[in-house]
Enzyme design. Structure first.
Site: not given
Ligand code: GLN
Length: 494
Positions: A78, A153, A177
């Site tokens: 990532k 993400s 994420s």
């Molecule tokens: N979808 C969640 C957010 O938007 C979690 C994102 C993540 O785990 N980085 O914050």
């Protein structure tokens, strides 16, 4: 074909001399060339470096001195991890041309293990999102259906493992994420315990929640990856000095007599009935394997999402203050003075979701509102953590869906609140700092993957992996591949 193999299968081929790292890396690069036009997972492909590293790995195998099970294994990251000399964007325009002068600790460890880096993967900007639609560059597609999102993400990291564009990848999980995109793409994704893996060189989102973890084709591979990256780090005082067990040794012990709790609050009205059915069937499979399941209650689950969307933006607003156009990254031209440069730079460099969170976070931390929002959210966080403590006094593990639904269509969730609801079953685990894993747990009629979530005690990743392995032995979900090869799909526009 080597690309469909797991990392441990690939390693076995290298050791027996029937394949070389260069063969595998060449095949992966060709697949990326051919298929990433459809999937759009890579922000950067490090082709020359990969071939060079593969040749070095070839030589080690030839000399009979491989470094270990990840030697020569093609991995991708990532784009949230700093990589020396390799562009690192965090999915943001503000870091569009940022080339870090150092490697994150997890990258150092993977390189030391001999893993070969194929490139950097798309993500929601600063890891804020659940679909990769918030990437400043383009949206990654779900390999199972190119009209759908891969989750986020870490959407790129899940998509490459599903599409055999890397053997393994690393993501980060602040509120889901790793687990949510793993569920959407039909692969394994693990968020280790808070403190298990070093975050030195990880671009911070919400520091009391962020954790690094593997996305993998099966449980053995996740165990290998976790073993390679876990453990204390002098560069990160939050990486706890708890011994890292031999995770693979715990696999294969079965789950006879294991006590598994089924939290009532994770089966809610409005969830996709196909997801619920698959998870209930998985619970029956775990019982057949000898586990004893029992209902448990995590009564504060419903407040987790609200607490998270105060705490995470608050921490993000502080962490993102460093992007000011002075030290690195984008600097907007034509500013009148310093303040004007800050505001022009941040206005041009951040996308809407990031701005929304910075504003929200700044607001909940401001004098006069701090106690009403931030302080209150921290209290709720304690209640969520206590729910888990009480449950783990009775059971060894919890089983639940990873998400209330399956991969949705691009553009389907324009309303931020609808997007946030995706993480309702993953966020409490981050709030409590516990380890959680999403494993393939079935498919819908339409052929979309369903994720099964296992949640464990702090620093007890071994039990999670052991249960995941027992389930994997009894099911074939993890062996299914998306219908991508030979796909004549039109080049999906970015
Ligand atoms: N979808 C969640 C957010 O938007 C979690 C994102 C993540 O785990 N980085 O914050």
């Amino acid at each position: 074909m080597l690309a469909p193999l797991t990392a441990h299968e690939l390693g076995a081929r290298y050791r027996s001399g029937v394949a070389t790292p260069t063969e595998a890396v060449t095949e992966y690069l060709a697949r990326i060339e051919g298929l990433d036009r459809h999937v759009h997972a890579f922000l950067t492909v490090t082709r020359d470096d990969a071939l060079r590293e593969a040749a070095l790995a070839d030589a080690r195998f030839k000399a009979g001195t491989p470094r270990g099970p990840l030697d020569g294994v093609p991995v991708a990251l990532k784009d949230v991890f700093c990589t020396r000399g390799v562009r690192t964007t965090c999915g943001s325009r503000i870091l569009d041309d940022f080339v870090p002068p150092y490697d994150a600790t997890v990258v150092t460890r993977l390189r030391a293990a001999g893993a070969v880096l194929l490139g950097k993967l798309n993500m929601d900007e600063f890891a804020m999102g659940s679909s990769t639609e918030h990437s400043a560059f383009f949206t990654t597609r779900n390999p199972w259906d190119l009209a759908r999102v891969p989750g986020g993400s870490s959407g790129g990291a899940a998509a490459v493992v599903a599409a055999d564009l890397a053997a393994l990848s690393l993501g980060t999980d602040t509120g889901g994420s790793i687990r949510q995109p793993a569920a959407f793409c039909g692969v394994l994704g693990m968020k280790p315990t808070y403190g298990r893996v070093s975050r030195y060189g990880l671009i911070a989102f919400a520091s009391s929640l962020d954790q690094v973890g593997p996305l993998a084709k099966d449980v053995e591979d996740a165990a290998l990856m976790l073993e390679a990256i876990a453990g204390a780090d002098p560069m990160d005082s939050t990486a706890v000095d708890v011994p890292v067990p031999d995770y693979r040794a715990a696999l294969g012990q079965g789950i006879e007599g294991m006590r598994i709790g089924v939290p009532a609050e994770y089966f809610m009205d409005g969830m996709d009935p196909e997801v619920e059915r698959a998870v209930r069937e998985a619970i029956a499979s775990l019982e057949k394997l000898g586990a004893r399941t029992e209902p448990v209650s995590l009564p504060h689950t419903g407040y987790g999402l609200a607490a998270y969307y105060v705490i995470a933006p608050a921490e993000a607003s502080s962490n993102l203050a460093r992007y000011d156009g002075v030290k690195y990254g984008l600097r907007a031209a034509g500013a009148r003075d310093l303040i004007d440069m800050y505001s022009k730079t941040r206005a041009a460099g951040f996308g809407n979701e990031v701005k929304r969170r910075v504003m929200l976070g700044t607001y909940v931390l401001s004098a006069g509102y701090h106690d009403a929002y931030y302080g209150q959210a921290q209290k709720v966080r304690t209640l969520v953590r206590r729910d888990f403590e009480q449950a783990f006094a009775r059971v060894d593990l919890l089983v639940a869906p990873t998400t209330p639904g399956v991969a949705f269509k691009l553009g389907e969730k324009e309303d931020p609140l609808q997007m946030y609801l995706n993480d309702i079953f993953t966020i409490p685990v981050n709030l409590a700092g516990l380890p959680g894993v999403s494993i393939p747990g079935g498919f819908t009629q339409a052929g979309l993957p369903i994720g099964l979530q296992l949640i464990g005690r702090a620093f007890d990743e071994a039990t999670l992996l052991r249960a995941a392995h027992a389930y994997q032995q009894a099911t074939a979900w993890h062996t299914r591949k998306p219908p991508l090869d030979g796909a004549t799909a039109e080049r999906a526009p970015r």
